[in-house]
Design a protein around this motif. Structure first.
Motif, mmCIF file in Angstrom:
data_model
loop_
_atom_site.group_PDB
_atom_site.id
_atom_site.type_symbol
_atom_site.label_atom_id
_atom_site.label_comp_id
_atom_site.label_asym_id
_atom_site.label_seq_id
_atom_site.Cartn_x
_atom_site.Cartn_y
_atom_site.Cartn_z
ATOM 1 N N MET A 1 -38.436 14.202 18.068
ATOM 2 C CA MET A 1 -38.061 15.353 18.879
ATOM 3 C C MET A 1 -39.296 16.230 19.013
ATOM 4 O O MET A 1 -39.850 16.687 18.030
ATOM 5 N N SER A 2 -39.714 16.469 20.233
ATOM 6 C CA SER A 2 -40.900 17.289 20.467
ATOM 7 C C SER A 2 -40.534 18.766 20.575
ATOM 8 O O SER A 2 -39.372 19.124 20.792
ATOM 9 N N VAL A 3 -41.550 19.598 20.456
ATOM 10 C CA VAL A 3 -41.364 21.043 20.612
ATOM 11 C C VAL A 3 -40.822 21.349 22.004
ATOM 12 O O VAL A 3 -39.946 22.200 22.165
ATOM 13 N N ASP A 4 -41.318 20.640 23.000
ATOM 14 C CA ASP A 4 -40.841 20.860 24.367
ATOM 15 C C ASP A 4 -39.349 20.559 24.496
ATOM 16 O O ASP A 4 -38.629 21.258 25.203
ATOM 17 N N GLN A 5 -38.885 19.540 23.807
ATOM 18 C CA GLN A 5 -37.465 19.199 23.866
ATOM 19 C C GLN A 5 -36.610 20.271 23.197
ATOM 20 O O GLN A 5 -35.545 20.610 23.701
ATOM 21 N N ILE A 6 -37.060 20.794 22.078
ATOM 22 C CA ILE A 6 -36.329 21.885 21.415
ATOM 23 C C ILE A 6 -36.304 23.102 22.339
ATOM 24 O O ILE A 6 -35.267 23.753 22.496
ATOM 25 N N ASP A 7 -37.434 23.404 22.954
ATOM 26 C CA ASP A 7 -37.488 24.545 23.883
ATOM 27 C C ASP A 7 -36.543 24.335 25.064
ATOM 28 O O ASP A 7 -35.912 25.278 25.533
ATOM 29 N N PHE A 8 -36.410 23.092 25.536
ATOM 30 C CA PHE A 8 -35.467 22.796 26.618
ATOM 31 C C PHE A 8 -34.043 23.119 26.182
ATOM 32 O O PHE A 8 -33.265 23.705 26.941
ATOM 33 N N ILE A 9 -33.686 22.756 24.965
ATOM 34 C CA ILE A 9 -32.340 23.018 24.451
ATOM 35 C C ILE A 9 -32.097 24.526 24.376
ATOM 36 O O ILE A 9 -31.046 25.014 24.796
ATOM 37 N N VAL A 10 -33.070 25.251 23.843
ATOM 38 C CA VAL A 10 -32.927 26.708 23.743
ATOM 39 C C VAL A 10 -32.807 27.315 25.141
ATOM 40 O O VAL A 10 -31.959 28.181 25.373
ATOM 41 N N ASN A 11 -33.638 26.855 26.068
ATOM 42 C CA ASN A 11 -33.557 27.362 27.449
ATOM 43 C C ASN A 11 -32.186 27.094 28.053
ATOM 44 O O ASN A 11 -31.618 27.954 28.730
ATOM 45 N N ASP A 12 -31.655 25.913 27.809
ATOM 46 C CA ASP A 12 -30.331 25.555 28.312
ATOM 47 C C ASP A 12 -29.263 26.484 27.733
ATOM 48 O O ASP A 12 -28.376 26.971 28.437
ATOM 49 N N CYS A 13 -29.363 26.756 26.443
ATOM 50 C CA CYS A 13 -28.416 27.642 25.773
ATOM 51 C C CYS A 13 -28.518 29.065 26.325
ATOM 52 O O CYS A 13 -27.499 29.711 26.593
ATOM 53 N N LEU A 14 -29.740 29.558 26.511
ATOM 54 C CA LEU A 14 -29.916 30.918 27.022
ATOM 55 C C LEU A 14 -29.508 31.029 28.485
ATOM 56 O O LEU A 14 -28.990 32.068 28.909
ATOM 57 N N LEU A 15 -29.708 29.971 29.249
ATOM 58 C CA LEU A 15 -29.215 29.963 30.630
ATOM 59 C C LEU A 15 -27.691 30.075 30.634
ATOM 60 O O LEU A 15 -27.108 30.837 31.407
ATOM 61 N N ALA A 16 -27.043 29.338 29.745
ATOM 62 C CA ALA A 16 -25.589 29.420 29.632
ATOM 63 C C ALA A 16 -25.150 30.818 29.208
ATOM 64 O O ALA A 16 -24.164 31.354 29.725
ATOM 65 N N ALA A 17 -25.900 31.441 28.286
ATOM 66 C CA ALA A 17 -25.583 32.815 27.884
ATOM 67 C C ALA A 17 -25.682 33.740 29.091
ATOM 68 O O ALA A 17 -24.833 34.611 29.289
ATOM 69 N N GLY A 18 -26.700 33.540 29.899
ATOM 70 C CA GLY A 18 -26.844 34.331 31.116
ATOM 71 C C GLY A 18 -25.676 34.140 32.061
ATOM 72 O O GLY A 18 -25.234 35.091 32.718
ATOM 73 N N GLN A 19 -25.149 32.931 32.136
ATOM 74 C CA GLN A 19 -23.965 32.687 32.960
ATOM 75 C C GLN A 19 -22.766 33.453 32.404
ATOM 76 O O GLN A 19 -21.948 33.962 33.167
ATOM 77 N N GLY A 20 -22.680 33.543 31.087
ATOM 78 C CA GLY A 20 -21.596 34.303 30.465
ATOM 79 C C GLY A 20 -21.728 35.795 30.705
ATOM 80 O O GLY A 20 -20.737 36.510 30.796
ATOM 81 N N ILE A 21 -22.959 36.260 30.825
ATOM 82 C CA ILE A 21 -23.211 37.683 31.085
ATOM 83 C C ILE A 21 -22.987 38.007 32.550
ATOM 84 O O ILE A 21 -22.418 39.035 32.894
ATOM 85 N N GLY A 22 -23.423 37.127 33.417
ATOM 86 C CA GLY A 22 -23.287 37.364 34.853
ATOM 87 C C GLY A 22 -24.313 38.372 35.351
ATOM 88 O O GLY A 22 -25.363 38.565 34.746
ATOM 89 N N TYR A 67 -20.124 31.657 25.853
ATOM 90 C CA TYR A 67 -19.343 32.570 25.009
ATOM 91 C C TYR A 67 -20.255 33.617 24.368
ATOM 92 O O TYR A 67 -19.888 34.791 24.269
ATOM 93 N N LEU A 68 -21.444 33.203 23.944
ATOM 94 C CA LEU A 68 -22.423 34.144 23.388
ATOM 95 C C LEU A 68 -22.713 35.249 24.401
ATOM 96 O O LEU A 68 -22.724 36.433 24.058
ATOM 97 N N GLY A 69 -22.918 34.876 25.648
ATOM 98 C CA GLY A 69 -23.162 35.867 26.693
ATOM 99 C C GLY A 69 -21.974 36.789 26.902
ATOM 100 O O GLY A 69 -22.139 38.008 27.070
ATOM 101 N N GLN A 70 -20.779 36.235 26.873
ATOM 102 C CA GLN A 70 -19.575 37.058 27.049
ATOM 103 C C GLN A 70 -19.417 38.048 25.902
ATOM 104 O O GLN A 70 -19.059 39.209 26.121
ATOM 105 N N ARG A 71 -19.706 37.600 24.688
ATOM 106 C CA ARG A 71 -19.604 38.511 23.537
ATOM 107 C C ARG A 71 -20.687 39.588 23.604
ATOM 108 O O ARG A 71 -20.452 40.736 23.246
ATOM 109 N N ALA A 72 -21.877 39.226 24.059
ATOM 110 C CA ALA A 72 -22.950 40.219 24.202
ATOM 111 C C ALA A 72 -22.555 41.264 25.243
ATOM 112 O O ALA A 72 -22.775 42.461 25.038
ATOM 113 N N LEU A 73 -21.968 40.818 26.320
ATOM 114 C CA LEU A 73 -21.495 41.741 27.357
ATOM 115 C C LEU A 73 -20.445 42.682 26.773
ATOM 116 O O LEU A 73 -20.484 43.896 26.993
ATOM 117 N N PHE A 74 -19.539 42.159 25.987
ATOM 118 C CA PHE A 74 -18.518 42.974 25.336
ATOM 119 C C PHE A 74 -19.160 44.024 24.422
ATOM 120 O O PHE A 74 -18.802 45.198 24.457
#
Length: 116
Positions: A1-22, A67-74
């Motif tokens: 697992m490369s650093v770039d792959q881990i960063d991709f996962i984190v980016n994917d997670c944060l993008l999803a959080a952004g979707q939860g925030i709107g 869900y992380l994004g929704q809770r942050a919004l809350f």
């Protein structure tokens, strides 16, 4: 697992959080940096030490990210943006839920919360 792959996962997670925030609120840089550092460590541990597979868990990770994004919004309530405190509270909510799921699924309750 490369650093770039881990960063991709984190980016994917944060993008999803952004979707939860709107589009209702912005997210302070400190909150994004804190989330990035925190979940990068957790995902790296989950994959390299625990042997988890992002390919197998992507749907769950992105759902939890939303869900992380929704809770942050809350937790940001009437604030104009999601600050570090709202991000920390949201992470606490989500990680508590992840620990409960891990226990229910028979995984070790002592493992880092975000890896559950």
């Amino acid at each position: 697992m490369s650093v770039d792959q881990i960063d991709f996962i984190v980016n994917d997670c944060l993008l999803a959080a952004g979707q939860g925030i709107g589009t209702e609120k912005s997210v302070d840089f400190a909150a994004i940096a804190w989330w990035r550092d925190r979940y990068r460590r957790f995902f790296l541990h989950a994959i390299t030490v625990l042997g988890n597979s992002y390919e197998a868990d992507r749907a769950r990770v992105t759902a939890v990210g939303r869900y992380l994004g929704q809770r942050a919004l809350f937790h940001a309530a009437s604030s104009p943006s999601i600050d570090l405190r709202a991000a920390e509270l949201a992470s606490h909510d989500v990680e508590t839920g992840c620990r409960m799921n891990a226990v229910r699924e028979g995984l070790s309750p002592g493992m880092p919360a975000a890896t559950a």
